[in-house]
Design a protein around this motif. Structure first.
Motif, PDB file in Angstrom:
ATOM      1  N   TYR A 210      -9.908   7.967  10.653  1.00  0.00           N
ATOM      2  CA  TYR A 210     -10.162   7.346  11.952  1.00  0.00           C
ATOM      3  C   TYR A 210     -10.176   5.825  11.877  1.00  0.00           C
ATOM      4  N   PRO A 211      -9.766   5.174  12.971  1.00  0.00           N
ATOM      5  CA  PRO A 211      -9.885   3.712  13.025  1.00  0.00           C
ATOM      6  C   PRO A 211     -11.357   3.317  13.172  1.00  0.00           C
ATOM      7  N   VAL A 212     -11.635   2.072  12.910  1.00  0.00           N
ATOM      8  CA  VAL A 212     -12.987   1.536  13.118  1.00  0.00           C
ATOM      9  C   VAL A 212     -13.035   1.001  14.551  1.00  0.00           C
ATOM     10  N   THR A 213     -14.033   1.425  15.299  1.00  0.00           N
ATOM     11  CA  THR A 213     -14.184   1.016  16.695  1.00  0.00           C
ATOM     12  C   THR A 213     -15.189  -0.120  16.807  1.00  0.00           C
ATOM     13  N   PHE A 214     -14.829  -1.114  17.595  1.00  0.00           N
ATOM     14  CA  PHE A 214     -15.707  -2.247  17.871  1.00  0.00           C
ATOM     15  C   PHE A 214     -16.034  -2.243  19.360  1.00  0.00           C
ATOM     16  N   ASP A 215     -17.308  -2.166  19.682  1.00  0.00           N
ATOM     17  CA  ASP A 215     -17.775  -2.282  21.063  1.00  0.00           C
ATOM     18  C   ASP A 215     -18.517  -3.607  21.167  1.00  0.00           C
ATOM     19  N   VAL A 216     -17.958  -4.535  21.927  1.00  0.00           N
ATOM     20  CA  VAL A 216     -18.489  -5.893  22.013  1.00  0.00           C
ATOM     21  C   VAL A 216     -19.036  -6.130  23.418  1.00  0.00           C
ATOM     22  N   THR A 217     -20.229  -6.682  23.490  1.00  0.00           N
ATOM     23  CA  THR A 217     -20.809  -7.113  24.758  1.00  0.00           C
ATOM     24  C   THR A 217     -20.965  -8.620  24.697  1.00  0.00           C
ATOM     25  N   ALA A 218     -20.346  -9.309  25.629  1.00  0.00           N
ATOM     26  CA  ALA A 218     -20.449 -10.767  25.687  1.00  0.00           C
ATOM     27  C   ALA A 218     -21.753 -11.115  26.396  1.00  0.00           C
ATOM     28  N   THR A 219     -22.561 -11.946  25.766  1.00  0.00           N
ATOM     29  CA  THR A 219     -23.844 -12.318  26.349  1.00  0.00           C
ATOM     30  C   THR A 219     -23.998 -13.832  26.401  1.00  0.00           C
ATOM     31  N   THR A 220     -24.714 -14.270  27.406  1.00  0.00           N
ATOM     32  CA  THR A 220     -25.041 -15.678  27.563  1.00  0.00           C
ATOM     33  C   THR A 220     -26.233 -15.753  28.502  1.00  0.00           C
ATOM     34  N   ASP A 221     -26.863 -16.919  28.594  1.00  0.00           N
ATOM     35  CA  ASP A 221     -28.002 -17.062  29.504  1.00  0.00           C
ATOM     36  C   ASP A 221     -27.610 -16.821  30.950  1.00  0.00           C
ATOM     37  N   ASN A 222     -26.371 -17.157  31.304  1.00  0.00           N
ATOM     38  CA  ASN A 222     -25.894 -16.941  32.667  1.00  0.00           C
ATOM     39  C   ASN A 222     -24.499 -16.339  32.606  1.00  0.00           C
ATOM     40  N   PRO A 223     -24.397 -15.000  32.606  1.00  0.00           N
ATOM     41  CA  PRO A 223     -23.078 -14.370  32.495  1.00  0.00           C
ATOM     42  C   PRO A 223     -22.184 -14.585  33.712  1.00  0.00           C
ATOM     43  N   ASP A 224     -22.715 -15.183  34.773  1.00  0.00           N
ATOM     44  CA  ASP A 224     -21.906 -15.475  35.952  1.00  0.00           C
ATOM     45  C   ASP A 224     -21.546 -16.954  36.053  1.00  0.00           C
ATOM     46  N   ALA A 225     -21.816 -17.724  34.994  1.00  0.00           N
ATOM     47  CA  ALA A 225     -21.454 -19.145  34.991  1.00  0.00           C
ATOM     48  C   ALA A 225     -19.936 -19.277  35.130  1.00  0.00           C
ATOM     49  N   PRO A 226     -19.467 -20.342  35.766  1.00  0.00           N
ATOM     50  CA  PRO A 226     -18.029 -20.497  36.031  1.00  0.00           C
ATOM     51  C   PRO A 226     -17.132 -20.430  34.789  1.00  0.00           C
ATOM     52  N   GLY A 227     -17.584 -20.862  33.626  1.00  0.00           N
ATOM     53  CA  GLY A 227     -16.726 -20.881  32.448  1.00  0.00           C
ATOM     54  C   GLY A 227     -16.640 -19.571  31.694  1.00  0.00           C
ATOM     55  N   VAL A 228     -17.505 -18.618  31.997  1.00  0.00           N
ATOM     56  CA  VAL A 228     -17.545 -17.372  31.222  1.00  0.00           C
ATOM     57  C   VAL A 228     -16.255 -16.561  31.347  1.00  0.00           C
ATOM     58  N   PRO A 229     -15.700 -16.346  32.543  1.00  0.00           N
ATOM     59  CA  PRO A 229     -14.470 -15.535  32.604  1.00  0.00           C
ATOM     60  C   PRO A 229     -13.336 -16.064  31.727  1.00  0.00           C
ATOM     61  N   ALA A 230     -13.159 -17.364  31.673  1.00  0.00           N
ATOM     62  CA  ALA A 230     -12.077 -17.933  30.853  1.00  0.00           C
ATOM     63  C   ALA A 230     -12.317 -17.688  29.369  1.00  0.00           C
ATOM     64  N   ILE A 231     -13.562 -17.785  28.943  1.00  0.00           N
ATOM     65  CA  ILE A 231     -13.880 -17.558  27.523  1.00  0.00           C
ATOM     66  C   ILE A 231     -13.677 -16.090  27.168  1.00  0.00           C
ATOM     67  N   VAL A 232     -14.129 -15.198  28.028  1.00  0.00           N
ATOM     68  CA  VAL A 232     -13.932 -13.769  27.780  1.00  0.00           C
ATOM     69  C   VAL A 232     -12.439 -13.454  27.751  1.00  0.00           C
ATOM     70  N   GLN A 233     -11.676 -14.058  28.655  1.00  0.00           N
ATOM     71  CA  GLN A 233     -10.226 -13.832  28.679  1.00  0.00           C
ATOM     72  C   GLN A 233      -9.577 -14.285  27.376  1.00  0.00           C
ATOM     73  N   LYS A 234     -10.001 -15.413  26.828  1.00  0.00           N
ATOM     74  CA  LYS A 234      -9.455 -15.880  25.544  1.00  0.00           C
ATOM     75  C   LYS A 234      -9.750 -14.880  24.428  1.00  0.00           C
TER      76      LYS A 234
END
Length: 81
Positions: free
Chosen positions: A27-51
């Motif tokens: 089997y492959p190794v599975t990675f489940d990642v949760t992106a966290t920050t103090d404000n997950p709705d801050a304007p810059g978060v979507p761009a960082i997650v997209q990268k």
């Protein structure tokens, strides 16, 4: 039971899942990642997650399985008086 006023949406929840191309045993190794920050709705978060998603997608050693942004709502229920 009376329903209260809906509450939400809650803060964004960013989740990414990827598998390794190489297998450990059968089997492959599975990675489940949760992106966290103090404000997950801050304007810059979507761009960082997209990268991060683009980096995994471009990788020859990992397969992007899913990436999503979710919110949740709740309806508080109170006892009948």
């Amino acid at each position: 039971m009376p329903l209260g006023t809906p509450e939400g949406p809650t803060a964004s929840q960013w989740k990414i899942a990827a598998n390794s191309v190489d297998s450990a045993g059968d089997y492959p190794v599975t990675f489940d990642v949760t992106a966290t920050t103090d404000n997950p709705d801050a304007p810059g978060v979507p761009a960082i997650v997209q990268k991060f998603v683009d980096m995994i997608d471009a990788s020859p050693t990992f397969r992007l399985m899913s990436a999503n942004r979710s919110y949740s709502y709740s309806d508080p229920i109170t006892p009948t008086a």
